[in-house]
Write a protein that holds these residues in place. Structure first.
Motif, PDB file in Angstrom:
ATOM      1  N   SER A   1       0.830  -1.209   0.000  1.00 42.89           N
ATOM      2  CA  SER A   1       0.000   0.000   0.000  1.00 42.89           C
ATOM      3  C   SER A   1       0.860   1.253   0.000  1.00 42.89           C
ATOM      4  CB  SER A   1      -0.942   0.017   1.204  1.00 42.89           C
ATOM      5  OG  SER A   1      -1.915  -0.992   1.078  1.00 42.89           O
TER       6      SER A   1
ATOM      7  N   ARG B   1       0.821   3.801  -3.110  1.00 42.86           N
ATOM      8  CA  ARG B   1       0.408   5.204  -2.910  1.00 42.86           C
ATOM      9  C   ARG B   1       1.512   6.163  -3.342  1.00 42.86           C
ATOM     10  NH1 ARG B   1      -1.538   3.209   1.963  1.00 42.86           N
ATOM     11  NH2 ARG B   1       0.208   4.145   3.087  1.00 42.86           N
TER      12      ARG B   1
ATOM     13  N   CYS C   1       1.535   6.214  -7.077  1.00 47.27           N
ATOM     14  CA  CYS C   1       0.387   6.991  -7.576  1.00 47.27           C
ATOM     15  C   CYS C   1       0.640   8.487  -7.452  1.00 47.27           C
ATOM     16  CB  CYS C   1      -0.884   6.619  -6.815  1.00 47.27           C
ATOM     17  SG  CYS C   1      -1.517   4.983  -7.186  1.00 47.27           S
TER      18      CYS C   1
ATOM     19  N   ARG D   1      -7.665   0.195  -2.939  1.00 46.29           N
ATOM     20  CA  ARG D   1      -8.494   1.152  -2.190  1.00 46.29           C
ATOM     21  C   ARG D   1      -7.636   2.215  -1.511  1.00 46.29           C
ATOM     22  NH1 ARG D   1     -11.800  -3.302  -0.976  1.00 46.29           N
ATOM     23  NH2 ARG D   1     -13.820  -3.038  -1.961  1.00 46.29           N
ATOM     24  N   SER D   2      -6.478   1.812  -0.984  1.00 46.22           N
ATOM     25  CA  SER D   2      -5.614   2.779  -0.299  1.00 46.22           C
ATOM     26  C   SER D   2      -5.105   3.849  -1.260  1.00 46.22           C
ATOM     27  CB  SER D   2      -4.441   2.078   0.396  1.00 46.22           C
ATOM     28  OG  SER D   2      -3.389   1.781  -0.498  1.00 46.22           O
ATOM     29  N   CYS D   3      -5.105   3.538  -2.556  1.00 42.45           N
ATOM     30  CA  CYS D   3      -4.689   4.500  -3.589  1.00 42.45           C
ATOM     31  C   CYS D   3      -5.861   5.329  -4.095  1.00 42.45           C
ATOM     32  CB  CYS D   3      -4.065   3.755  -4.767  1.00 42.45           C
ATOM     33  SG  CYS D   3      -2.523   2.934  -4.387  1.00 42.45           S
ATOM     34  N   GLY D   4      -7.063   5.038  -3.610  1.00 43.25           N
ATOM     35  CA  GLY D   4      -8.240   5.773  -4.063  1.00 43.25           C
ATOM     36  C   GLY D   4      -8.961   5.116  -5.223  1.00 43.25           C
TER      37      GLY D   4
ATOM     38  N   LEU E   1      -8.999   4.824 -10.787  1.00 40.46           N
ATOM     39  CA  LEU E   1      -9.024   6.147 -10.168  1.00 40.46           C
ATOM     40  C   LEU E   1      -8.815   7.147 -11.285  1.00 40.46           C
ATOM     41  CD1 LEU E   1      -8.993   8.170  -7.803  1.00 40.46           C
ATOM     42  CD2 LEU E   1      -6.534   7.744  -7.624  1.00 40.46           C
TER      43      LEU E   1
ATOM     44  N   PRO F   1      -6.300  11.470 -10.475  1.00 39.24           N
ATOM     45  CA  PRO F   1      -5.736  11.315  -9.125  1.00 39.24           C
ATOM     46  C   PRO F   1      -5.016  12.590  -8.683  1.00 39.24           C
ATOM     47  CG  PRO F   1      -4.325  10.240 -10.709  1.00 39.24           C
ATOM     48  CD  PRO F   1      -5.567  10.703 -11.451  1.00 39.24           C
TER      49      PRO F   1
ATOM     50  N   HIS G   1      -1.366  11.368  -3.361  1.00 39.32           N
ATOM     51  CA  HIS G   1      -1.737  10.536  -2.223  1.00 39.32           C
ATOM     52  C   HIS G   1      -0.489  10.361  -1.375  1.00 39.32           C
ATOM     53  CE1 HIS G   1      -5.734   9.507  -3.634  1.00 39.32           C
ATOM     54  NE2 HIS G   1      -5.218   9.396  -4.830  1.00 39.32           N
TER      55      HIS G   1
END
Length: 180
Positions: A118, A122, A125, A152-155, A171, A174, A177
């Motif tokens: 994660s 992130r 990202c 999900r942790s990246c949106g 996403l 973006p 993050h």
């Protein structure tokens, strides 16, 4: 496309741009056959990885794509994260003139469950967003809850799209993050 992987630092990790010298330590990271239960294949040898890394570092065949690959170090190699960035328009991309990226990640079995995937995803990202990428996707095997948590942790959110039996998570537009 001129986008190239650069070192990315987070609180706990350094994402190092891939080089062929990573083959030996990464063969050890990727040695557990359980890693291949969902994705298929078998653990690679150092020679396999050297060949694969040499091809990856040579780059994609066309000018509308960039292959960006990082080794996750925590502080020893623990996995990898990659982004295939495309400038060619995609149907679902909100701005066809902006690049999109497909993300993937793998963390070796001994390092799983610590949030490393994660954190690395992130950070990747955020780096991609700072470099103009406006649509991120990940293809995740059904029921792979750990990868779903990473997405999900990246949106990202699941879509109705599937590719080779995997659900596409997306996403759009973006923002940065920051790593947690």
């Amino acid at each position: 496309m001129t986008l190239r992987a650069e070192p990315i630092a987070t609180r706990r990790l350094l994402l190092e741009p891939l080089r062929t010298g990573h083959a030996e330590p990464m063969a050890a990271v990727l040695a557990d056959p359980a890693l291949y239960d969902r994705i298929g294949g078998a653990p690679p040898t150092p020679a396999d990885l050297r060949r694969r890394y040499t091809a990856m570092l040579a780059g994609p065949p066309g000018p509308d794509e960039a292959w960006l690959n990082w080794i996750i170090t925590a502080p020893e190699p623990a996995g990898w994260v990659q982004a295939t960035v495309r400038t060619a328009p995609e149907e679902a991309a909100p701005a066809p003139d902006r690049p999109s990226a497909a993300l993937a990640w793998v963390v070796g079995t001994p390092w799983q469950g610590r949030g490393l995937a994660s954190e690395a995803a992130r950070a990747t990202c955020a780096w991609l967003a700072r470099n103009g990428v406006r649509c991120l996707t990940a293809a995740i095997a059904p029921g792979h809850t750990a990868s779903e948590r990473v997405a999900r942790s990246c949106g990202m959110a699941p879509t109705a799209e599937h590719q080779q039996g995997e659900r596409i998570w997306r996403l759009t537009a973006p923002g940065p993050h920051p790593p947690r």
